[in-house]
Design an enzyme around this catalytic site. Sequence first.
Site, short mmCIF file in Angstrom:
data_model
loop_
_atom_site.label_atom_id
_atom_site.label_comp_id
_atom_site.label_asym_id
_atom_site.label_seq_id
_atom_site.Cartn_x
_atom_site.Cartn_y
_atom_site.Cartn_z
N GLU A 52 0.86 -1.18 0.00
CA GLU A 52 0.00 0.00 0.00
C GLU A 52 0.89 1.23 0.00
O GLU A 52 1.75 1.37 0.87
CB GLU A 52 -0.87 0.04 1.26
CG GLU A 52 -1.89 -1.08 1.33
CD GLU A 52 -2.62 -1.10 2.68
OE1 GLU A 52 -2.49 -0.12 3.44
OE2 GLU A 52 -3.29 -2.10 2.95
N ASP A 63 -4.89 8.26 11.34
CA ASP A 63 -3.51 7.85 11.56
C ASP A 63 -2.93 8.37 12.86
O ASP A 63 -3.21 9.48 13.30
CB ASP A 63 -2.63 8.32 10.38
CG ASP A 63 -2.89 7.48 9.14
OD1 ASP A 63 -2.73 6.25 9.23
OD2 ASP A 63 -3.28 8.04 8.11
#
Lengths: 265, 398
Positions: A52, A63
């Site tokens: 990814e 995140d």
Amino acid sequence: MTVHTQPMNRIQNAFQQDKKLLNIYFTAGYPELNSTVPVLKALADAGADLIEIGMPFSDPLADGPVIQASSTVALHNGMNMRVLFGQLAGIRATVPDTPILLMGYLNPVMQFGVENFCCEAAAAGVDGVILPDLPLDDYVAEYQDIFRRHNLRPVFLITPQTAPERIRRIDELTDSFLYLVSGPGTTGGANTQAAGVQDAYFQRIEDMQLRNPRLIGFGISDKQSFASACRYAEGAIIGSALIKALEGADDAPAAAAAFVSSIIQ
Amino acid sequence: MTTTPTYQQPTERGYYGQFGGAFIPEMLYPNVEELRQQYLDIMAEPAFQQEYQQLLRDYVGRPTPLFEAKRLSAKYNTRVFLKREDLCHTGAHKVNNTVGQILLARRLGKTRIIAETGAGQHGVATATVCALMGMECIVYMGEVDMERQKPNVYRMRLLGAEVRPASSGSKTLKDATNEAIRDWISNPVDTHYIIGSVVGPHPYPDLVARLQAVISEEMRKQLLEKTGSELPQFVVACVGGGSNAAGAFYHFLEDPEVQLVAVEAAGHGVHSGHSAATSVLGKPGIIHGSRTLLMQDEDGQITEPYSLSAGLDYPGIGPLHAFLADAGRARFLSVTDDDALKAVIECSRLEGIIPALETAHALAVLDRIGAGPDDVVVVNLSGRGDKDLETYIQQDLM
């Protein structure tokens, strides 16, 4: 129900293998602007089964601090969508078979133009796209046709709180894999859940007999946590731990390769 | 069933025109969906309404006065009324929302409250209601804002809240909001996020607008008493995210004869590169789960806004306001730091009211809206200036 008659793509091919798959996330343009392709190639050569590529965003809500910091560095280095697609041009000559997914947030994709984005991604040989803040309804209404036209597979997240009927719907919307978020928290967090709670969640999903294979992500950081995630899925996803390994490394591709070896050997 | 589209009411999926929606990662979906399914029903319960109204009256101190500002009126040759939200408990309109949301959180079975804050007013208002209800409270605040709004940091701590610094990005309101959202992702079961403005994923913009709507509901009654008409010619309010403006506009949105004026922070000047005038500088994009007008670069990266006032330097505006700007229902003006500071002195000297720096932006447009001698202009005096004293001292207003 829609019958999917799309051609196979590299993601599905990867899951044909009789082994647990390691999916590695890294941030494009980190640690240096031109690290993207050397790191990608090193990861693939070292044995990462899927890769990814993170498209950095200024405000990455899902995140934790490690990926946030790598995104800030990458943006500072001058990474953007145009630069990334420029770097990925011709990548399939050097990384022919490893599935490549782009992961990021919706706003930069919207500003680039969804059609434009899918066109460039497909031309570069990208296989799938993960946009955590893209709602399912919006995907179906505005994105699905474009994704299909370019044979790009969406990947959707599932959490311990996702209701069964919603999991079924997500399972119907793609032919790639399901991204099982291991527990509450952003990327790179320590897994603080009681083992029994997490096992029950993974078992519950396994018992649903879904169409798509499953990869477990968030909080997977080393050989041991990778192995334990693999007990309940076809493999697992590692991001923040790899970024940490790249941080301050003299030779980023070598550090990336060494990290992959530390997980699978 | 057909319904007439209105400015007040978003669609079921939370859209005002092309703006709104809920662009959130899956980790937040169950929480936001639970809220979406329940907020209207809970708010319609007689027991909720009784408790909410009682707290607004006995705890917040509502209704707040509508004061005819005669010396400002004389100076600008029009009839200026000030809606005194600065007299609310905690010194600003923010508490109208937190009182409502804490009652909602309790009915949802939540035991832990998180909030973001810019100027600290929403943080204080949240810490206050958490103390009142005996709930754990964590407030995220940008490091830069903690420095320029020290008294509010101390007030929150005195009230028993934990203030956590947001040290990413510009270290201001946007980043505090990111951190609060990340906290909610990590604590999905026991926590309610009290958003302080009409921003965020649906249903927050509608929820906060409804809880602030008491401002314009009272204005209409008070105007009828004082002027013989429920409707003024102008309603003026400052806009960061836009909660006080949403409250001040709400019950006038469907009365086209009322001109709505939203005032943004121009910082050093709209095109100086140091500004927070989102309606001019922004284009459609996604911030904090909502599609709205947003300051961003050509790659879709969110840019850092600037204003001397910590409550207005947000790179987006609520989706309702983006729609009002797009549809031309509200007129958007902007005011520089310097002009806002002049308005602070003017309101202090002419009316004996020291306004918050945010509020001063609204006061600074009285000579620009085109109000005539017989027109009634209501300025929403959203907060008092005590929290800004250190800034006022540094700027040497005397």
